[in-house]
Design a protein around this motif. Structure first.
Motif, PDB file in Angstrom:
ATOM      1  N   SER A  24      35.323  57.492  -8.923  1.00  0.00           N
ATOM      2  CA  SER A  24      34.836  57.720 -10.285  1.00  0.00           C
ATOM      3  C   SER A  24      35.230  56.600 -11.249  1.00  0.00           C
ATOM      4  O   SER A  24      34.468  56.259 -12.158  1.00  0.00           O
ATOM      5  N   ARG A  25      36.397  56.020 -11.055  1.00  0.00           N
ATOM      6  CA  ARG A  25      36.865  54.984 -11.977  1.00  0.00           C
ATOM      7  C   ARG A  25      36.596  53.572 -11.459  1.00  0.00           C
ATOM      8  O   ARG A  25      36.162  52.692 -12.197  1.00  0.00           O
ATOM      9  N   PHE A  26      36.839  53.358 -10.170  1.00  0.00           N
ATOM     10  CA  PHE A  26      36.785  52.000  -9.617  1.00  0.00           C
ATOM     11  C   PHE A  26      35.525  51.722  -8.798  1.00  0.00           C
ATOM     12  O   PHE A  26      35.347  50.617  -8.292  1.00  0.00           O
ATOM     13  N   GLY A  27      34.661  52.711  -8.684  1.00  0.00           N
ATOM     14  CA  GLY A  27      33.500  52.577  -7.814  1.00  0.00           C
ATOM     15  C   GLY A  27      32.573  51.429  -8.183  1.00  0.00           C
ATOM     16  O   GLY A  27      32.113  50.688  -7.311  1.00  0.00           O
ATOM     17  N   ALA A  28      32.282  51.261  -9.472  1.00  0.00           N
ATOM     18  CA  ALA A  28      31.332  50.225  -9.893  1.00  0.00           C
ATOM     19  C   ALA A  28      31.842  48.837  -9.520  1.00  0.00           C
ATOM     20  O   ALA A  28      31.102  48.016  -8.963  1.00  0.00           O
ATOM     21  N   ASP A  29      33.115  48.557  -9.810  1.00  0.00           N
ATOM     22  CA  ASP A  29      33.688  47.249  -9.473  1.00  0.00           C
ATOM     23  C   ASP A  29      33.790  47.063  -7.966  1.00  0.00           C
ATOM     24  O   ASP A  29      33.580  45.951  -7.454  1.00  0.00           O
ATOM     25  N   ALA A  30      34.101  48.130  -7.258  1.00  0.00           N
ATOM     26  CA  ALA A  30      34.192  48.044  -5.798  1.00  0.00           C
ATOM     27  C   ALA A  30      32.841  47.680  -5.198  1.00  0.00           C
ATOM     28  O   ALA A  30      32.760  46.860  -4.275  1.00  0.00           O
ATOM     29  N   ARG A  31      31.761  48.250  -5.727  1.00  0.00           N
ATOM     30  CA  ARG A  31      30.429  47.955  -5.201  1.00  0.00           C
ATOM     31  C   ARG A  31      30.034  46.505  -5.490  1.00  0.00           C
ATOM     32  O   ARG A  31      29.395  45.854  -4.671  1.00  0.00           O
ATOM     33  N   VAL A  32      30.407  46.001  -6.680  1.00  0.00           N
ATOM     34  CA  VAL A  32      30.092  44.602  -7.021  1.00  0.00           C
ATOM     35  C   VAL A  32      30.751  43.655  -6.022  1.00  0.00           C
ATOM     36  O   VAL A  32      30.122  42.716  -5.509  1.00  0.00           O
ATOM     37  N   ILE A  33      32.020  43.890  -5.721  1.00  0.00           N
ATOM     38  CA  ILE A  33      32.742  43.015  -4.804  1.00  0.00           C
ATOM     39  C   ILE A  33      32.198  43.159  -3.386  1.00  0.00           C
ATOM     40  O   ILE A  33      31.977  42.161  -2.675  1.00  0.00           O
ATOM     41  N   ALA A  34      31.961  44.392  -2.963  1.00  0.00           N
ATOM     42  CA  ALA A  34      31.443  44.618  -1.613  1.00  0.00           C
ATOM     43  C   ALA A  34      30.061  43.989  -1.443  1.00  0.00           C
ATOM     44  O   ALA A  34      29.779  43.367  -0.414  1.00  0.00           O
ATOM     45  N   ASP A  35      29.210  44.131  -2.434  1.00  0.00           N
ATOM     46  CA  ASP A  35      27.867  43.537  -2.344  1.00  0.00           C
ATOM     47  C   ASP A  35      27.944  42.012  -2.310  1.00  0.00           C
ATOM     48  O   ASP A  35      27.185  41.356  -1.589  1.00  0.00           O
ATOM     49  N   ALA A  36      28.848  41.441  -3.108  1.00  0.00           N
ATOM     50  CA  ALA A  36      29.004  39.983  -3.108  1.00  0.00           C
ATOM     51  C   ALA A  36      29.505  39.491  -1.757  1.00  0.00           C
ATOM     52  O   ALA A  36      29.075  38.443  -1.262  1.00  0.00           O
TER      53      ALA A  36
END
Length: 332
Positions: A109-121
């Motif tokens: 809920s808190r870190f998901g958006a940043d985690a997806r950005v890094i994983a996608d990169a």
């Protein structure tokens, strides 16, 4: 061109005292009396937009090995601290709860958006974005920072080391670069026969730095590259955008500081590589030896200067390899 190297030519015992430094210099002056720089080094002139410079090229066999790029991808995905808001304490709490990597946080809920950005990169191998992000989040000495150097092909690594007449607006007198070309390393040393050749030498080095170049240095972030850039600016020589840069000193301090008396390059060569310079001119004596050459015109004092610089460059890829091994096997 035949080189002017007398039969007695050879190195001297390590220079450990002012007396031995004087003795070595006098012997070199006698040995190379009557020789020219061109006869001694067998180099060639290069014409640049800033004038002529003199280049000495040597080549030696090298067995250069690096891990596969997948090592970097795995390291990125396991480094929770790349996510804003996660420090060492939070990362450790997450690991105890079974969260092992960034992929485990995709739906958080808190870190998901940043985690997806890094994983996608990482999936897209957007290394430039990830390295810039890593520089903001992690120390320059972090193992992950060193692993980002794997994104640069070996042929685009430019090993750099310079010799100068001092700091704070003093000239550079020898600018050395090294490139890995298959099983060989080619070292080019732009040696100033006269201070007036400094603009040409600086221009030649700048020409070696392209958009894909990564500098590999030892304390080059603080000294070598800023010195080159500032001297180029003094002459109005255009400088390229700041290249990617791997400074090995940061990583040496992180991995081996407690295992050596200091982190000087010569100490690392001896303690880590097992290569001891028994016959080497200390860098602190380079200005004195060069000024003796300028006053006398005798090229003898230049011989240990160029050899000192050549060894500095030749040993950089070996230290780089050992540091990468330490990243993957911390017990090494």
């Amino acid at each position: 061109m035949d080189t002017c190297i007398p039969e007695s030519s050879g190195w001297f015992p390590g220079i450990t005292t002012p007396m031995s430094a004087h003795r070595m210099q006098r012997a070199l002056m006698v040995e190379y009396e009557g020789c020219t720089v061109e006869e001694v080094f067998g180099g060639h002139e290069i014409e640049t937009t800033q004038g002529t410079c003199y280049a000495v090229e040597t080549s030696e066999a090298i067995r250069f090995r690096r891990p596969d790029i997948t090592v970097l991808s795995e390291a990125i995905m396991h480094e929770l601290r790349l996510i804003p808001g996660i420090g060492e304490v939070t990362a450790e709490k997450m690991r105890r709860r079974g969260i092992r990597g960034i992929s485990d946080l995709r739906t958080h809920s808190r870190f998901g958006a940043d985690a997806r950005v890094i994983a996608d990169a990482a999936d897209a191998q957007n290394w430039a974005f990830l390295e810039a992000h890593c520089c903001m989040r992690r120390s320059p000495s972090d193992n992950l920072s060193l692993l980002f150097s794997l994104t640069t092909p070996a042929s685009d690594l430019l090993f750099v080391d310079i010799e100068t007449l001092g700091i704070f607006s003093r000239p550079a007198i020898l600018l050395g670069t090294g490139r890995i070309q298959g099983t060989y390393m080619t070292i080019t040393q732009y040696l100033l026969r006269d201070i007036r050749e400094e603009p040409g030498a600086l221009s030649a080095v700048m020409a070696e730095i392209t958009g894909t170049t990564r500098l590999v240095t030892y304390n080059g972030r603080a000294f070598d590259y800023p010195f080159i850039r500032d001297r180029a600016g003094y002459y109005g020589i255009p400088t390229p955008d700041t290249p990617a840069h791997t400074d090995l000193l940061h990583h040496v301090r992180r991995q081996w500081r407690g295992k050596m008396p200091d982190c000087r390059l010569g100490t690392v060569e001896g303690k880590i590589l097992g290569r001891y310079r028994e016959e080497d001119l200390p860098g602190s004596l380079v200005p004195w030896y060069y000024q003796t050459y300028r006053r006398s015109g005798n090229p003898g004092p230049l011989v240990p200067i160029t050899e000192h610089n050549r060894l500095d460059i030749a040993n950089l890829p070996l230290i780089y390899e050992r540091l990468l091994e330490g990243c993957l096997c911390p017990q090494v």
